[in-house]
Design a protein around this motif. Sequence first.
Motif, PDB file in Angstrom:
ATOM      1  N   ARG A  11       0.763  -1.197   0.013  1.00  0.00           N
ATOM      2  CA  ARG A  11      -0.114  -0.157  -0.060  1.00  0.00           C
ATOM      3  C   ARG A  11       0.947   1.198   0.129  1.00  0.00           C
ATOM      4  O   ARG A  11       1.851   1.514   0.805  1.00  0.00           O
ATOM      5  CB  ARG A  11      -1.025   0.116   1.084  1.00  0.00           C
ATOM      6  CG  ARG A  11      -2.033   1.228   1.169  1.00  0.00           C
ATOM      7  CD  ARG A  11      -3.023   0.987   2.443  1.00  0.00           C
ATOM      8  NE  ARG A  11      -3.673  -0.164   2.349  1.00  0.00           N
ATOM      9  CZ  ARG A  11      -4.856  -0.140   1.580  1.00  0.00           C
ATOM     10  NH1 ARG A  11      -5.199   0.830   0.960  1.00  0.00           N
ATOM     11  NH2 ARG A  11      -5.583  -1.303   1.267  1.00  0.00           N
ATOM     12  N   LEU A  12       0.585   2.097  -0.988  1.00  0.00           N
ATOM     13  CA  LEU A  12       0.988   3.459  -0.678  1.00  0.00           C
ATOM     14  C   LEU A  12       0.901   4.213   0.373  1.00  0.00           C
ATOM     15  O   LEU A  12      -0.120   4.213   0.913  1.00  0.00           O
ATOM     16  CB  LEU A  12       0.480   4.380  -1.947  1.00  0.00           C
ATOM     17  CG  LEU A  12       1.149   5.778  -2.119  1.00  0.00           C
ATOM     18  CD1 LEU A  12       2.394   5.908  -2.703  1.00  0.00           C
ATOM     19  CD2 LEU A  12       0.225   6.501  -3.248  1.00  0.00           C
ATOM     20  N   HIS A  17      -0.888  10.142  -0.538  1.00  0.00           N
ATOM     21  CA  HIS A  17      -2.245  10.073  -1.166  1.00  0.00           C
ATOM     22  C   HIS A  17      -2.713  11.423  -1.669  1.00  0.00           C
ATOM     23  O   HIS A  17      -3.397  11.318  -2.337  1.00  0.00           O
ATOM     24  CB  HIS A  17      -3.255   9.489  -0.169  1.00  0.00           C
ATOM     25  CG  HIS A  17      -3.282   8.038   0.205  1.00  0.00           C
ATOM     26  ND1 HIS A  17      -4.128   7.365   0.527  1.00  0.00           N
ATOM     27  CD2 HIS A  17      -2.098   7.442  -0.275  1.00  0.00           C
ATOM     28  CE1 HIS A  17      -3.776   6.194   0.606  1.00  0.00           C
ATOM     29  NE2 HIS A  17      -2.444   6.067   0.342  1.00  0.00           N
ATOM     30  N   VAL A  21      -0.940   9.576  -9.072  1.00  0.00           N
ATOM     31  CA  VAL A  21      -0.215   8.426  -9.387  1.00  0.00           C
ATOM     32  C   VAL A  21      -0.317   8.336 -10.900  1.00  0.00           C
ATOM     33  O   VAL A  21      -1.300   8.070 -11.700  1.00  0.00           O
ATOM     34  CB  VAL A  21      -1.067   7.069  -8.810  1.00  0.00           C
ATOM     35  CG1 VAL A  21      -0.129   5.982  -9.192  1.00  0.00           C
ATOM     36  CG2 VAL A  21      -1.190   7.110  -7.448  1.00  0.00           C
ATOM     37  N   SER A  24       2.171   2.705 -11.616  1.00  0.00           N
ATOM     38  CA  SER A  24       2.741   1.966 -10.369  1.00  0.00           C
ATOM     39  C   SER A  24       3.176   0.456 -10.999  1.00  0.00           C
ATOM     40  O   SER A  24       2.360  -0.052 -11.976  1.00  0.00           O
ATOM     41  CB  SER A  24       1.693   1.738  -9.327  1.00  0.00           C
ATOM     42  OG  SER A  24       2.162   0.931  -8.315  1.00  0.00           O
ATOM     43  N   TRP A  34       5.430   3.251  -6.915  1.00  0.00           N
ATOM     44  CA  TRP A  34       4.600   4.282  -7.333  1.00  0.00           C
ATOM     45  C   TRP A  34       5.189   5.647  -8.040  1.00  0.00           C
ATOM     46  O   TRP A  34       6.127   6.142  -7.167  1.00  0.00           O
ATOM     47  CB  TRP A  34       3.630   4.949  -6.103  1.00  0.00           C
ATOM     48  CG  TRP A  34       2.305   3.837  -5.826  1.00  0.00           C
ATOM     49  CD1 TRP A  34       1.156   3.676  -6.363  1.00  0.00           C
ATOM     50  CD2 TRP A  34       2.723   2.848  -4.950  1.00  0.00           C
ATOM     51  NE1 TRP A  34       0.435   3.020  -5.663  1.00  0.00           N
ATOM     52  CE2 TRP A  34       1.317   2.025  -4.902  1.00  0.00           C
ATOM     53  CE3 TRP A  34       3.706   2.269  -4.181  1.00  0.00           C
ATOM     54  CZ2 TRP A  34       1.097   1.015  -4.021  1.00  0.00           C
ATOM     55  CZ3 TRP A  34       3.439   1.416  -3.258  1.00  0.00           C
ATOM     56  CH2 TRP A  34       2.042   0.698  -3.323  1.00  0.00           C
ATOM     57  N   THR A 282      -3.708   3.171  -5.221  1.00  0.00           N
ATOM     58  CA  THR A 282      -3.108   3.456  -4.080  1.00  0.00           C
ATOM     59  C   THR A 282      -2.477   2.042  -3.361  1.00  0.00           C
ATOM     60  O   THR A 282      -1.589   2.096  -2.347  1.00  0.00           O
ATOM     61  CB  THR A 282      -3.279   4.337  -3.067  1.00  0.00           C
ATOM     62  OG1 THR A 282      -4.879   3.649  -2.511  1.00  0.00           O
ATOM     63  CG2 THR A 282      -3.545   5.526  -3.727  1.00  0.00           C
TER      64      THR A 282
END
Length: 291
Positions: A11-12, A17, A21, A24, A34, A282
């Motif tokens: 998870r990013l 956030h 993006v 990825s 990412w 994400t």
Amino acid sequence: MQTSALVPYARLPRTYHDRHVLTSTVDAFGAAHWLLTDRAPEPGADRHPFDALIVSVQDDGGVEVTELSALRARFPYLDRLPDGGFVVASARARRADADADANGRQVQVFDALGRETWSFAVGDAIEHLLADPSGALWVGHFDENPAGIRRWSATGELQWHSGDVPGAGWIMDCYALNVTDSVAWACPYTDFPLLEIRPGRPVRVRANTVRGAKAVAVHEGRVAFFGGYGDEQDRIAYGELTDTTVEPTGVAVLTRPDGTPVGRHRVLARGSRIYVQDEPFTAWAVWDLSG
């Protein structure tokens, strides 16, 4: 129909956030990356090179950040090289396209500190770009470029190309590509044979009845195809390998970890694993044929 659920993978971090993006990926060693910018590119916006950020999440949860300068591709492909550097490539390489400059420098190679060290072109219409553990780049093209599948060094030397494959013909559109340390697997349009590509050997072609898959996973004589046309976009089709064919063994529907439909997504495959990332892009989840 039977269902099979993805498992959360990477998870990013929430700190990032608020960034856009661009793309990825998950590299050959299992780390997720990412490529981020401050905001989404706008049609007709400034076409000059721009700065970007790569956030990398290792399989042990560790996080690394790499700043890139003078990035050119607005709609890029990304992968990490074994020396810690990165490769970023524009899907399009037409002279009229803003992502490829007048010198055709479609692919940019960056070192581990984010400095550009090399650039070259691999051809228009990239569908897949995957670096293998040796640092070679495997590129699969869609149907606007008849180059099919090619393998390049990280400095732009062409090392292998699919050409006219006996038993499969000329590869016009690489729907699915899986690259591991010693073999690449591909499933091209229009008859969707499963190709087993090993450097220095003739390509092995296996007849296959599964149509439209966007990813393929292989493990110990078994294979799984993910995706398809129409309402088969979330399909997993299982098979067993013979010398010349893929023999179907079953079908399931792949779901998110919570059992809901996957929806719009990115997908890539490496070895026995299929990685899926759905909106807002994400987080990665994984499905493993070996499990």
